[in-house]
Every structure is written in structure tokens, then in C-alpha cells.
Design a protein around this motif. Sequence first.
Motif, PDB file in Angstrom:
ATOM      1  N   GLY A  93       0.804  -1.217   0.000  1.00 28.29           N
ATOM      2  CA  GLY A  93       0.000   0.000   0.000  1.00 28.29           C
ATOM      3  C   GLY A  93       0.836   1.266   0.000  1.00 28.29           C
ATOM      4  N   TYR A  94       2.125   1.143   0.347  1.00 29.30           N
ATOM      5  CA  TYR A  94       3.041   2.288   0.319  1.00 29.30           C
ATOM      6  C   TYR A  94       3.750   2.417  -1.030  1.00 29.30           C
ATOM      7  CZ  TYR A  94       2.723   1.902   5.463  1.00 29.30           C
ATOM      8  OH  TYR A  94       2.286   1.823   6.764  1.00 29.30           O
ATOM      9  N   VAL A  95       3.960   1.285  -1.706  1.00 28.25           N
ATOM     10  CA  VAL A  95       4.770   1.313  -2.930  1.00 28.25           C
ATOM     11  C   VAL A  95       3.930   1.163  -4.197  1.00 28.25           C
ATOM     12  CG1 VAL A  95       6.762   0.399  -1.672  1.00 28.25           C
ATOM     13  CG2 VAL A  95       5.308  -1.180  -2.953  1.00 28.25           C
ATOM     14  N   GLU A  96       2.645   0.804  -4.050  1.00 30.18           N
ATOM     15  CA  GLU A  96       1.756   0.733  -5.199  1.00 30.18           C
ATOM     16  C   GLU A  96       0.607   1.728  -5.025  1.00 30.18           C
ATOM     17  OE1 GLU A  96       2.848  -0.597  -7.701  1.00 30.18           O
ATOM     18  OE2 GLU A  96       3.977  -2.399  -7.229  1.00 30.18           O
ATOM     19  N   ALA A  97      -0.405   1.624  -5.864  1.00 34.78           N
ATOM     20  CA  ALA A  97      -1.459   2.644  -5.906  1.00 34.78           C
ATOM     21  C   ALA A  97      -2.587   2.307  -4.929  1.00 34.78           C
ATOM     22  CB  ALA A  97      -1.994   2.761  -7.330  1.00 34.78           C
ATOM     23  N   LYS A  98      -2.489   2.819  -3.721  1.00 37.14           N
ATOM     24  CA  LYS A  98      -3.560   2.651  -2.740  1.00 37.14           C
ATOM     25  C   LYS A  98      -4.586   3.733  -3.008  1.00 37.14           C
ATOM     26  CE  LYS A  98      -4.306   1.897   2.197  1.00 37.14           C
ATOM     27  NZ  LYS A  98      -4.747   0.496   2.075  1.00 37.14           N
ATOM     28  N   ILE A  99      -5.668   3.363  -3.714  1.00 37.20           N
ATOM     29  CA  ILE A  99      -6.559   4.381  -4.271  1.00 37.20           C
ATOM     30  C   ILE A  99      -7.584   4.912  -3.272  1.00 37.20           C
ATOM     31  CG2 ILE A  99      -6.218   3.533  -6.614  1.00 37.20           C
ATOM     32  CD1 ILE A  99      -8.998   2.232  -6.460  1.00 37.20           C
ATOM     33  N   PHE A 100      -7.800   4.200  -2.155  1.00 41.37           N
ATOM     34  CA  PHE A 100      -8.683   4.681  -1.087  1.00 41.37           C
ATOM     35  C   PHE A 100      -7.967   4.564   0.255  1.00 41.37           C
ATOM     36  CE2 PHE A 100     -12.015   3.857  -4.186  1.00 41.37           C
ATOM     37  CZ  PHE A 100     -12.938   4.848  -3.926  1.00 41.37           C
ATOM     38  N   ARG A 101      -8.286   5.463   1.163  1.00 42.09           N
ATOM     39  CA  ARG A 101      -7.890   5.324   2.570  1.00 42.09           C
ATOM     40  C   ARG A 101      -9.120   5.493   3.436  1.00 42.09           C
ATOM     41  NH1 ARG A 101      -3.947   9.265   1.686  1.00 42.09           N
ATOM     42  NH2 ARG A 101      -2.005   8.349   0.908  1.00 42.09           N
ATOM     43  N   THR A 102      -9.121   4.809   4.588  1.00 46.10           N
ATOM     44  CA  THR A 102     -10.199   5.007   5.555  1.00 46.10           C
ATOM     45  C   THR A 102      -9.748   5.950   6.651  1.00 46.10           C
ATOM     46  OG1 THR A 102      -9.454   3.025   6.727  1.00 46.10           O
ATOM     47  CG2 THR A 102     -11.287   2.765   5.198  1.00 46.10           C
ATOM     48  N   ASP A 103     -10.721   6.665   7.205  1.00 41.51           N
ATOM     49  CA  ASP A 103     -10.432   7.493   8.367  1.00 41.51           C
ATOM     50  C   ASP A 103     -10.681   6.665   9.631  1.00 41.51           C
ATOM     51  OD1 ASP A 103     -13.206   7.489   8.874  1.00 41.51           O
ATOM     52  OD2 ASP A 103     -13.516   9.467   7.977  1.00 41.51           O
ATOM     53  N   ALA A 104     -10.596   7.306  10.795  1.00 37.13           N
ATOM     54  CA  ALA A 104     -10.651   6.578  12.066  1.00 37.13           C
ATOM     55  C   ALA A 104     -11.999   5.915  12.315  1.00 37.13           C
ATOM     56  CB  ALA A 104     -10.312   7.522  13.221  1.00 37.13           C
ATOM     57  N   LYS A 105     -13.035   6.347  11.600  1.00 38.34           N
ATOM     58  CA  LYS A 105     -14.351   5.719  11.747  1.00 38.34           C
ATOM     59  C   LYS A 105     -14.644   4.718  10.632  1.00 38.34           C
ATOM     60  CE  LYS A 105     -16.439   9.373  14.509  1.00 38.34           C
ATOM     61  NZ  LYS A 105     -17.605  10.238  14.728  1.00 38.34           N
ATOM     62  N   GLN A 198     -15.790   0.134  -2.435  1.00 35.67           N
ATOM     63  CA  GLN A 198     -14.626   1.003  -2.232  1.00 35.67           C
ATOM     64  C   GLN A 198     -13.383   0.254  -1.759  1.00 35.67           C
ATOM     65  OE1 GLN A 198     -17.197   3.428   0.212  1.00 35.67           O
ATOM     66  NE2 GLN A 198     -16.506   5.264  -0.846  1.00 35.67           N
ATOM     67  N   LYS A 199     -13.572  -0.985  -1.314  1.00 40.70           N
ATOM     68  CA  LYS A 199     -12.395  -1.738  -0.873  1.00 40.70           C
ATOM     69  C   LYS A 199     -11.708  -2.455  -2.042  1.00 40.70           C
ATOM     70  CE  LYS A 199     -13.862  -6.401  -0.451  1.00 40.70           C
ATOM     71  NZ  LYS A 199     -13.169  -7.666  -0.612  1.00 40.70           N
ATOM     72  N   LEU A 200     -12.326  -2.440  -3.228  1.00 43.85           N
ATOM     73  CA  LEU A 200     -11.762  -3.131  -4.382  1.00 43.85           C
ATOM     74  C   LEU A 200     -10.649  -2.314  -5.043  1.00 43.85           C
ATOM     75  CD1 LEU A 200     -15.133  -4.318  -5.990  1.00 43.85           C
ATOM     76  CD2 LEU A 200     -13.610  -5.632  -4.488  1.00 43.85           C
ATOM     77  N   PHE A 201      -9.770  -3.014  -5.746  1.00 45.53           N
ATOM     78  CA  PHE A 201      -8.699  -2.407  -6.556  1.00 45.53           C
ATOM     79  C   PHE A 201      -7.686  -1.619  -5.731  1.00 45.53           C
ATOM     80  CE2 PHE A 201     -12.569  -2.438  -9.259  1.00 45.53           C
ATOM     81  CZ  PHE A 201     -12.160  -3.358 -10.214  1.00 45.53           C
ATOM     82  N   SER A 202      -7.595  -1.893  -4.434  1.00 45.44           N
ATOM     83  CA  SER A 202      -6.684  -1.097  -3.605  1.00 45.44           C
ATOM     84  C   SER A 202      -5.882  -2.022  -2.693  1.00 45.44           C
ATOM     85  CB  SER A 202      -7.477  -0.084  -2.769  1.00 45.44           C
ATOM     86  OG  SER A 202      -6.624   0.824  -2.115  1.00 45.44           O
ATOM     87  N   PRO A 203      -4.568  -2.135  -2.881  1.00 47.16           N
ATOM     88  CA  PRO A 203      -3.766  -1.349  -3.827  1.00 47.16           C
ATOM     89  C   PRO A 203      -3.921  -1.849  -5.260  1.00 47.16           C
ATOM     90  CG  PRO A 203      -2.349  -2.901  -2.673  1.00 47.16           C
ATOM     91  CD  PRO A 203      -3.719  -3.032  -2.059  1.00 47.16           C
ATOM     92  N   LEU A 204      -3.993  -0.905  -6.171  1.00 45.27           N
ATOM     93  CA  LEU A 204      -4.033  -1.217  -7.591  1.00 45.27           C
ATOM     94  C   LEU A 204      -2.628  -1.609  -8.032  1.00 45.27           C
ATOM     95  CD1 LEU A 204      -5.968  -1.039 -10.111  1.00 45.27           C
ATOM     96  CD2 LEU A 204      -4.957   1.230 -10.491  1.00 45.27           C
ATOM     97  N   LEU A 205      -2.551  -2.665  -8.844  1.00 48.62           N
ATOM     98  CA  LEU A 205      -1.264  -3.095  -9.399  1.00 48.62           C
ATOM     99  C   LEU A 205      -1.268  -2.851 -10.905  1.00 48.62           C
ATOM    100  CD1 LEU A 205      -0.560  -6.530  -7.621  1.00 48.62           C
ATOM    101  CD2 LEU A 205      -0.016  -4.226  -6.849  1.00 48.62           C
ATOM    102  N   PRO A 206      -0.089  -2.666 -11.494  1.00 43.57           N
ATOM    103  CA  PRO A 206      -0.038  -2.487 -12.945  1.00 43.57           C
ATOM    104  C   PRO A 206      -0.422  -3.779 -13.666  1.00 43.57           C
ATOM    105  CG  PRO A 206       2.180  -2.565 -12.014  1.00 43.57           C
ATOM    106  CD  PRO A 206       1.228  -2.509 -10.866  1.00 43.57           C
ATOM    107  N   ALA A 207      -1.075  -3.642 -14.805  1.00 42.34           N
ATOM    108  CA  ALA A 207      -1.520  -4.799 -15.577  1.00 42.34           C
ATOM    109  C   ALA A 207      -0.355  -5.715 -15.929  1.00 42.34           C
ATOM    110  CB  ALA A 207      -2.228  -4.326 -16.848  1.00 42.34           C
ATOM    111  N   SER A 208       0.820  -5.158 -16.093  1.00 38.22           N
ATOM    112  CA  SER A 208       1.987  -5.969 -16.471  1.00 38.22           C
ATOM    113  C   SER A 208       2.362  -7.009 -15.422  1.00 38.22           C
ATOM    114  CB  SER A 208       3.193  -5.058 -16.739  1.00 38.22           C
ATOM    115  OG  SER A 208       3.550  -4.336 -15.557  1.00 38.22           O
ATOM    116  N   LEU A 209       1.970  -6.777 -14.163  1.00 37.12           N
ATOM    117  CA  LEU A 209       2.296  -7.728 -13.090  1.00 37.12           C
ATOM    118  C   LEU A 209       1.199  -8.764 -12.891  1.00 37.12           C
ATOM    119  CD1 LEU A 209       3.848  -5.362 -10.381  1.00 37.12           C
ATOM    120  CD2 LEU A 209       4.972  -6.581 -12.246  1.00 37.12           C
TER     121      LEU A 209
END
Length: 567
Positions: A93-105, A198-209
Amino acid sequence: MDASTTARGLGRAAVVAIALALTVTGCSSGGSGSTGDAAKTVSPVQDAEDVNAQPLDKVKDGGEVRFPLQQWITQWNPYQVDGTYGDAVEIMGYVEAKIFRTDAKGVYHPVPEYLTSAEVTSSSPQVVTYKINPKAKWSDGKPISYEDFKAVWQSTNGKAAGYNIADPSGYEQISSVEKGADDQEVKVTFSSPYADWQKLFSPLLPASLLSGADVFNSGLVEKVPVFGGPLKIGSMDKSAQTITLVRNPDWWGTPAKLDKITYRVMDTPAITQAYLNNEVDDAPAGNATAYGQLKDAKDTTIRTGTPWDEVHISFGGNGALADQAVRQALGRAIDRDALIKVVNQGVPVEFKKLDNHLYMINQSGYQNNSGDWAAFSPDAAKQLLDKAGWKEASPGQPRTKDGQSLELHFVVSDGSPQQQLDMVSAVQNMLQQVGVKLDIDKVSSKEYFTKYIDQGKFDLASWRNTGSFPLSQTVAIFREPEGDNVFGNYSKLSTPEIDSLLKKASSTLDRAEADKLYNQADAKIWELGHTVELYQRPSILAVRKGLANYGAGSLADTDITKVGWEK
């Protein structure tokens, strides 16, 4: 049993795969080495973050943070069945595309560096339209596009042969992923509603992988060739057991405050001493021994919170335990209150008994569904064993059936501290009282999951499931295995009714109705004798003083770009 592995701090809340604690550790020190019982004087934060929140202008540019890592990471693909280890998922989630984040709630928010918007644009059928930030790109220079979303869906929906996927939930409900107005607009159409889209596709990976089963299964083994996050992997030194993250020079967003994060693999018992030796900057403090040593350590703060984090005892489904009545008998023979007292000694935070497999106590929708299935009653346990045909033997001897003794094995990691062993010994004694012989098998901490839990080679075992939020994340833990793929259901115990209820719940957009369905499923899971829940594990973390925007919390994700040292 406060297993202190898996993803650190707040980073577990929205991981794609179920983040598992891959080394079982203990919650307190009972028996030998006990520091005695501590008054329960600390109340962990519920819907807040204990992270030393600081604005960016108060955080230094540069510096290093050092974290312990509980096992070497081999599989980096979080969509692959062996890639669900919590630390690995968090790092991805730090090195790829984490497209959503949750807050404390637990509320999802699009990450602006990746998405300018993401919303449901049709309800019948359900269509979600994502608009990608035109600046977003992978380290190989390719723009992030609808093709990456499509590749994640096609490799993870369970329809293509050869892909050893962790969990198709959500992806199997998608009927198409298509290009919108341009390559940076994605239209995802669902064949049936999916509440937790909203939990889908996160972290997003490149299609090549993800191009082909071989690449999906092995292309991210021991390496991460393409990056798309604020950090990238700087080095992996397997002989030194260290992994470093450094800034991604091609990152288009606000640069990360830290120059470097260093992870070092170490056995659980060694982490406390490593922290005291100023070799790492955080350490779990959730058991009496660790808390006693860390609470007054130099330049240290203790941060506490209530994340989605549960501790349980799982039953296997082989041999005598293939009989549901025997599993139900074990559930009645185990005194959960007594076990929690064993592990809660010496820690000033109360470990609260958990009576639900799917919801944490501080979640909306939580209710007690355990009924009589987890109510301590040795007499009821004996009656169930009698009905199952296991005959009482002479005092101190195990029951027998068809010439076989009722002998089971509790698999534990050889890295377990004393309090974990005390808990297991207590279970051993409880089962002996009803005529069940329980052997305690210590196995290598490095092989605990890969050779035993993952393979279902246990009668009883204990670990944590963390970050199973939103609720659809729990489906993989209890869903019916398909061939060799057990998803997250290592016991391999399931029923079509539980499967149906969980899938229906995850497709129900009305929150109150979904809660009702999830709780109906939970009651059936208790009856199945799949897992005996023990308690919701609070996060109790010793953190180096001055470390900002990092620590313990509820359901929030860590924004790694903000983590650093106070000026």
C-alpha cells in the motif's frame, strides 16, 4: 495470545486481502515470569487515532524509521493466496497505488493522487465510475489507466484457471470493466450489487504484473518490479533479513517526509530487546512482559487503540474433528473467561470477550450470537462427546471410539512467549477434564503458517485476523474452499447456508438489512464449531517519542507520506 505481528499501526483497515498475524504471540505473562495483574487503568481510543497527529510543517524532512518484521516476505502480490501477510499488504500500500484510505471511523476517501473522483453513477445495474488523476503513472512510465483495473478484475474474479487467488469477493460480482471517456476513466459494472465496492482495486497493481497465471502467481515472488506509490523498495537483503523503502523519485504527489524505512526480520521475543537497544522504533506492548519492560523505557510513549483485530482458537476439520458434535463439545469445554484472564495479566488495558466472528465490539451492528455454543459447561461437552460415540475411559485417560483414543494436537509457534504457552496449557487442562487428550506441538515460527496453518495441518491453533474491514473482508475466512484454494478458511469448514448468507450480506446495500444477514451467518458459524472467538485485541504499542502521524488507532489507514520525526 495478543499476537503482535501483522501490519503495524493503522495500516490494516482497508487492505485487499485478509491480513493475518503470521506468528502467534501472547498477550500477557501468566505462570512463570508473570509480572502480576495490572489495574485496568487505560482505555484505548475507540473512534480516534493515538498517532501523535502533527501538521506537515511540524515534521522534519528526511530521517529514517526502523520497524520490526516478523517474517521474510516471499509473495508480494496481495491478490495471491500466499500474499495476504499483513506486513506485506501494508508495504504494498506504500509502494503501489492505494486508491482509497479510511479514516478513524472506517469511512473511505479517494486518495487524490490517484483518483479525482469515484462514485456510483448507476444503481440498476450498479455502475461505479472512477476518474484517474492524469498525473498518476507507474515507474515504467506507463500512465495508470482502466487497463490496470481490468487486469485486477480478470485475474481475481475466480473465472480464469490457474490463478491462485486470495479472495474473489466483490470481483466475482463484476460483469465488466471498461474504458470510459478516455483511458483515465473506468466504468465498473456489477452483475449484482456490492456494498463494499470502495475496498476493491486497492492497492491497484499495474496490468503488467498480472498478465497471465504464471506472472500472477510468481511475478511478485521476492521482487516488486514496478512501483506506483510515494515509496519504492530500495533493497531486499535476504541474508541480512532486511528490506528498505525509499522515496519514489517519480512520485507526483507531496513527497514522503522520511528518506527511508528499514524493516528487519526478527523473532517476536527479540523485538522488545531490539527496541530497548534502540534498534527499532516501535514494539508491541500487549503482553505483561513486554509492557513491563517498555512502559518506562527512555524516549518512549505507549499508544493504544481499538482496531479490527480479533484473537481466536480455530478447530481443524480432519479426524475426530470432522464431526461437528466433537467441535461443539470443545467449544463448551473451553472456559473463555479463564483464558482471557491468563493473557490479560500485567497489562493495564482490558481485553474484552468477543462474541461475534464478523464484528468488533466497537462496530455498529455488533451483537452476541454465541448462544450456548461457547458457554462453558463441561457437563454439556461430555454429553456431546457421548452422543458422538466417544466413550469415557478410566480417570485421566482419553475417551475412545472404535479402538481409537480421542487425542488432538494444538500447534503453536516455537517463538511463543510464556503467556501464550500458559494459555495453551490451560486449554489442555480444560479438555482433559472432559476426556480429550491434547498434545502441544511446537513448530518453527518461520514455518508456522506456511507448513501448518495454510495447509490445514492442525486440530487446534490460534492466530489473529486483523483489518477485516469492511465486513465483506471476512467472507474469505468462512467461505467454502474450491479445490485446493481455501481462500482464508484454513479450517476448511463451511456450509452452503453460511456461504449464501455471507454473499447475500455483501450484496445488500441497505446497512441494517446487511447487518441482519451478517449476524445470521455468524450464529451459524458458532453452531458449525469453526472458531471459538476469544477477545478483541486492543493495539498497545511502544513508540519512539517524537514519531509523528503513526501509532495506534481504530479503523484508519496510515498515510505514510506524513509519517516522520517532529522538528
